[in-house]
Scaffold this motif. Structure first.
Motif, mmCIF file in Angstrom:
data_model
loop_
_atom_site.group_PDB
_atom_site.id
_atom_site.type_symbol
_atom_site.label_atom_id
_atom_site.label_comp_id
_atom_site.label_asym_id
_atom_site.label_seq_id
_atom_site.Cartn_x
_atom_site.Cartn_y
_atom_site.Cartn_z
ATOM 1 N N MET A 125 -41.006 10.061 43.831
ATOM 2 C CA MET A 125 -40.841 10.040 42.376
ATOM 3 C C MET A 125 -40.309 11.378 41.880
ATOM 4 O O MET A 125 -39.461 11.417 40.984
ATOM 5 C CB MET A 125 -42.166 9.684 41.702
ATOM 6 N N ASP A 126 -40.799 12.488 42.448
ATOM 7 C CA ASP A 126 -40.282 13.811 42.081
ATOM 8 C C ASP A 126 -38.793 13.908 42.379
ATOM 9 O O ASP A 126 -38.012 14.391 41.567
ATOM 10 C CB ASP A 126 -41.011 14.914 42.847
ATOM 11 N N ALA A 127 -38.397 13.453 43.560
ATOM 12 C CA ALA A 127 -36.989 13.512 43.960
ATOM 13 C C ALA A 127 -36.123 12.680 43.024
ATOM 14 O O ALA A 127 -35.041 13.104 42.620
ATOM 15 C CB ALA A 127 -36.828 13.035 45.399
ATOM 16 N N GLU A 128 -36.611 11.509 42.649
ATOM 17 C CA GLU A 128 -35.859 10.636 41.742
ATOM 18 C C GLU A 128 -35.745 11.243 40.353
ATOM 19 O O GLU A 128 -34.695 11.198 39.731
ATOM 20 C CB GLU A 128 -36.516 9.270 41.651
ATOM 21 N N SER A 129 -36.840 11.838 39.858
ATOM 22 C CA SER A 129 -36.815 12.377 38.501
ATOM 23 C C SER A 129 -36.024 13.676 38.423
ATOM 24 O O SER A 129 -35.515 14.025 37.372
ATOM 25 C CB SER A 129 -38.230 12.585 37.961
ATOM 26 N N ALA A 130 -35.875 14.382 39.538
ATOM 27 C CA ALA A 130 -35.124 15.633 39.530
ATOM 28 C C ALA A 130 -33.624 15.385 39.613
ATOM 29 O O ALA A 130 -32.837 16.198 39.155
ATOM 30 C CB ALA A 130 -35.565 16.515 40.699
ATOM 31 N N PRO A 143 -31.293 12.710 38.374
ATOM 32 C CA PRO A 143 -30.454 12.449 37.207
ATOM 33 C C PRO A 143 -30.857 13.300 36.010
ATOM 34 O O PRO A 143 -32.041 13.479 35.750
ATOM 35 C CB PRO A 143 -30.690 10.966 36.913
ATOM 36 N N PRO A 144 -29.880 13.850 35.302
ATOM 37 C CA PRO A 144 -30.197 14.622 34.100
ATOM 38 C C PRO A 144 -30.842 13.728 33.044
ATOM 39 O O PRO A 144 -30.525 12.547 32.936
ATOM 40 C CB PRO A 144 -28.853 15.151 33.618
ATOM 41 N N GLY A 145 -31.765 14.306 32.307
ATOM 42 C CA GLY A 145 -32.409 13.571 31.232
ATOM 43 C C GLY A 145 -33.562 12.698 31.682
ATOM 44 O O GLY A 145 -34.139 11.981 30.879
ATOM 45 N N SER A 146 -33.903 12.745 32.965
ATOM 46 C CA SER A 146 -35.021 11.921 33.424
ATOM 47 C C SER A 146 -36.343 12.555 33.009
ATOM 48 O O SER A 146 -36.425 13.740 32.740
ATOM 49 C CB SER A 146 -34.978 11.755 34.942
ATOM 50 N N VAL A 147 -37.381 11.768 32.958
ATOM 51 C CA VAL A 147 -38.695 12.238 32.556
ATOM 52 C C VAL A 147 -39.418 12.756 33.789
ATOM 53 O O VAL A 147 -39.655 12.020 34.728
ATOM 54 C CB VAL A 147 -39.515 11.095 31.912
ATOM 55 N N ALA A 148 -39.755 14.046 33.791
ATOM 56 C CA ALA A 148 -40.477 14.638 34.915
ATOM 57 C C ALA A 148 -41.974 14.533 34.674
ATOM 58 O O ALA A 148 -42.434 14.550 33.541
ATOM 59 C CB ALA A 148 -40.071 16.103 35.082
ATOM 60 N N SER A 149 -42.725 14.441 35.759
ATOM 61 C CA SER A 149 -44.174 14.368 35.631
ATOM 62 C C SER A 149 -44.746 15.743 35.328
ATOM 63 O O SER A 149 -44.109 16.760 35.568
ATOM 64 C CB SER A 149 -44.773 13.826 36.923
ATOM 65 N N GLY A 150 -45.964 15.750 34.809
ATOM 66 C CA GLY A 150 -46.646 17.000 34.506
ATOM 67 C C GLY A 150 -47.022 17.751 35.769
ATOM 68 O O GLY A 150 -47.057 17.183 36.845
ATOM 69 N N PRO A 151 -47.303 19.048 35.649
ATOM 70 C CA PRO A 151 -47.525 19.853 36.823
ATOM 71 C C PRO A 151 -48.935 19.808 37.387
ATOM 72 O O PRO A 151 -49.188 20.377 38.419
ATOM 73 C CB PRO A 151 -47.193 21.258 36.347
ATOM 74 N N SER A 152 -49.895 19.156 36.739
ATOM 75 C CA SER A 152 -51.264 19.237 37.230
ATOM 76 C C SER A 152 -51.535 18.243 38.343
ATOM 77 O O SER A 152 -50.814 17.286 38.538
ATOM 78 C CB SER A 152 -52.250 19.007 36.078
ATOM 79 N N GLY A 153 -52.593 18.509 39.096
ATOM 80 C CA GLY A 153 -53.007 17.634 40.170
ATOM 81 C C GLY A 153 -54.417 17.981 40.569
ATOM 82 O O GLY A 153 -55.055 18.799 39.941
#
Length: 94
Positions: free
Chosen positions: A73-78, A80-90
């Motif tokens: 999911m990180d790779a996919e969101s990084a 395309p421009p304008g994609s929604v990235a997940s928050g940094p917490s875990g």
């Protein structure tokens, strides 16, 4: 089997994660320690495919699984421009 959850500020900050892992080991947590992101839990991802990082029993090393839904999911969101990235917490669980 017991579980605990330890929240961290940023799943990408490996130096911070190693400090927390070292402290957990010093406190006597000696089994497998799994790490997954909050957004993966919120998205209903569980099991081995949801791991982002892990530490083998007794180790103070952080390793990446061969495959992870969160990493995909990180790779996919990084990409395309304008994609929604997940928050940094875990969180660590062990």
């Amino acid at each position: 089997m017991r579980s605990a959850c330890v929240y961290t500020r940023d799943y990408r900050d490996l130096d911070h994660l190693r400090r927390i892992l070292t402290m957990l080991r010093e406190l006597g947590v000696d089994g497998w320690i799994d790490y997954k992101r909050d957004c993966d839990t919120a998205g209903g991802l569980y099991g081995r495919g949801a791991l982002y990082w892990y530490s083998p029993p007794g180790a103070v090393t952080i390793e990446a699984p061969r495959w992870s839904v969160g990493r995909e999911m990180d790779a996919e969101s990084a990409a395309p421009p304008g994609s929604v990235a997940s928050g940094p917490s875990g969180s660590f669980t062990g």
